[in-house]
Scaffold this active site. Sequence first.
Site, mmCIF file in Angstrom:
data_model
loop_
_atom_site.group_PDB
_atom_site.id
_atom_site.type_symbol
_atom_site.label_atom_id
_atom_site.label_comp_id
_atom_site.label_asym_id
_atom_site.label_seq_id
_atom_site.Cartn_x
_atom_site.Cartn_y
_atom_site.Cartn_z
ATOM 1 N N THR A 169 30.444 2.543 -30.051
ATOM 2 C CA THR A 169 29.573 3.568 -29.469
ATOM 3 C C THR A 169 28.141 3.514 -29.988
ATOM 4 O O THR A 169 27.912 3.150 -31.152
ATOM 5 C CB THR A 169 30.162 4.964 -29.772
ATOM 6 O OG1 THR A 169 29.164 5.963 -29.552
ATOM 7 C CG2 THR A 169 30.610 5.099 -31.225
ATOM 8 N N GLU B 287 26.629 5.981 -30.889
ATOM 9 C CA GLU B 287 26.550 6.948 -32.002
ATOM 10 C C GLU B 287 26.470 6.234 -33.354
ATOM 11 O O GLU B 287 26.046 6.822 -34.345
ATOM 12 C CB GLU B 287 27.759 7.881 -31.982
ATOM 13 C CG GLU B 287 27.713 8.930 -30.889
ATOM 14 C CD GLU B 287 26.671 10.025 -31.121
ATOM 15 O OE1 GLU B 287 26.710 10.663 -32.182
ATOM 16 O OE2 GLU B 287 25.824 10.227 -30.235
ATOM 17 N N TYR C 263 32.612 11.521 -36.396
ATOM 18 C CA TYR C 263 32.995 10.655 -35.267
ATOM 19 C C TYR C 263 32.424 9.256 -35.469
ATOM 20 O O TYR C 263 33.144 8.250 -35.403
ATOM 21 C CB TYR C 263 32.459 11.264 -33.962
ATOM 22 C CG TYR C 263 32.560 10.334 -32.761
ATOM 23 C CD1 TYR C 263 33.761 10.193 -32.074
ATOM 24 C CD2 TYR C 263 31.449 9.606 -32.313
ATOM 25 C CE1 TYR C 263 33.857 9.341 -30.965
ATOM 26 C CE2 TYR C 263 31.543 8.760 -31.210
ATOM 27 C CZ TYR C 263 32.746 8.631 -30.543
ATOM 28 O OH TYR C 263 32.844 7.780 -29.461
ATOM 29 N N LYS D 158 34.166 5.596 -36.218
ATOM 30 C CA LYS D 158 33.961 4.505 -35.264
ATOM 31 C C LYS D 158 33.323 3.290 -35.942
ATOM 32 O O LYS D 158 33.546 2.156 -35.528
ATOM 33 C CB LYS D 158 33.079 4.980 -34.102
ATOM 34 C CG LYS D 158 33.819 5.851 -33.085
ATOM 35 C CD LYS D 158 34.659 4.997 -32.135
ATOM 36 C CE LYS D 158 35.290 5.808 -31.029
ATOM 37 N NZ LYS D 158 36.050 4.995 -30.087
#
Length: 332
Positions: A131, A133, A154, A158
């Site tokens: 991602t 992010e 999160y 990840k």
Amino acid sequence: MSNKTAFVTGITGQDGSYLSELLLDKGYKVVGLKRYSAGEDKNRLKHVSHLMQNNNFVIESGDICDSASMINLLAEHRPDEVYNLAAQSHVGESFRTPINTTNINAVGPLNILEAIRINNLDNTRFYQASTSELFGDIEGPQSEETPFSPVSPYACAKLYAHNVTATYRKSYNMYACSGILFNHESPRRGEHFVTRKITKAAANIKLGNQEILELGNLKAKRDWGFAGDYVEAMWLMLNQEKAKDYIIATGETHEVGEFVEEVFSLAGLKVKDHVRINPKFYRPHDVPLLLGDSRKAERELGWKRKVDFKKLARMMYEADLEILENERNQNE
Ligand code: NAP
Ligand code: F7E
């Protein structure tokens, strides 16, 4: 046509449904993983219910946090390709449930990699849903060369998954790669994500079912694409000579507030009459700006996005309006 088998986790989610459609069209057998729930499955499977009659589409029950279930299912199906799309994918929620998020988003992918290794599935290819992010505070444009700087539980989880995927590629010579996908949306987007929350609220306000929409940070900038375009990139990544990680993005960025303006103008509504800020929707730390540079994917995979910002906003708003109008007609 292909006679390959793909194992897709996260089948009840947005991307799982679009990817399944793409793979079935290409002639794959698709084995979709769904975790057990005490509630009704009918609603959770609504985005793939139209695929249920297809003999090449199979749903299995399991959980990526349960290594035994991963080992057993992969031993049984011996897939050519594994797409790990399962995750606790809500960034705000990851601050409230950091341990659960880490178990699913970090240990989950490791369980799958281990299941491939333990079963000696030497020809099985693995895709990990990474991602944008991961970039956190590092402002864009972000490319494959940009350093990672995660700012949420999160993204930290990840990042572990991203790194362990590369580690298995290097250590065991596995075809394992990560797609670093920027935000991608659709009418099937979960209703707690900001785009869908906005399109559904605008449709509800238009129909007189709702007056006010409460949101958090309207200044954050996101690079929003269409999920249907992005699942094609996942397949392309698993069908190259060599496993590599790629950025998938549109190369355009917009403030959350711009998405609100766009959708409300489609609905013929004034933002100031209906939108309020509620600090409840702010995060302890929000990623300020995402803007992806996907030239490597365009060059090497031949991937190109088809849907732009305005088309995406219209597609989502019109789909929500249609759903709500149909519901209203059924109740009349
Ligand atoms: P989504 O709609 O939230 O779907 C997530 C899926 O994961 C759901 O089917 C969920 O099942 C499943 N799941 C959660 N925990 C599980 C577990 N322990 N075992 C098995 N399944 C589990 O997410 P999405 O938007 O399709 O995104 C797909 C993937 O891409 C995710 O990994 C996400 O983090 C990543 N990603 C998404 C975006 C984006 O903008 N959409 C961008 C970059 C990366 P339930 O129905 O049981 O909850
Ligand atoms: O938030 C702001 C919020 O939750 C977008 C996931 O798919 O993409 C997604 O993560 C922005 C943020 O997506 C509300 O603060 C304002 O700045 O739609 P979102 P996300 O956090 O960007 C990445 C790439 C993923 O990997 C994730 O899995 O919108 N915002 N007001 C709000 N966000 C929400 N959810 N709700 C609000 O009321």
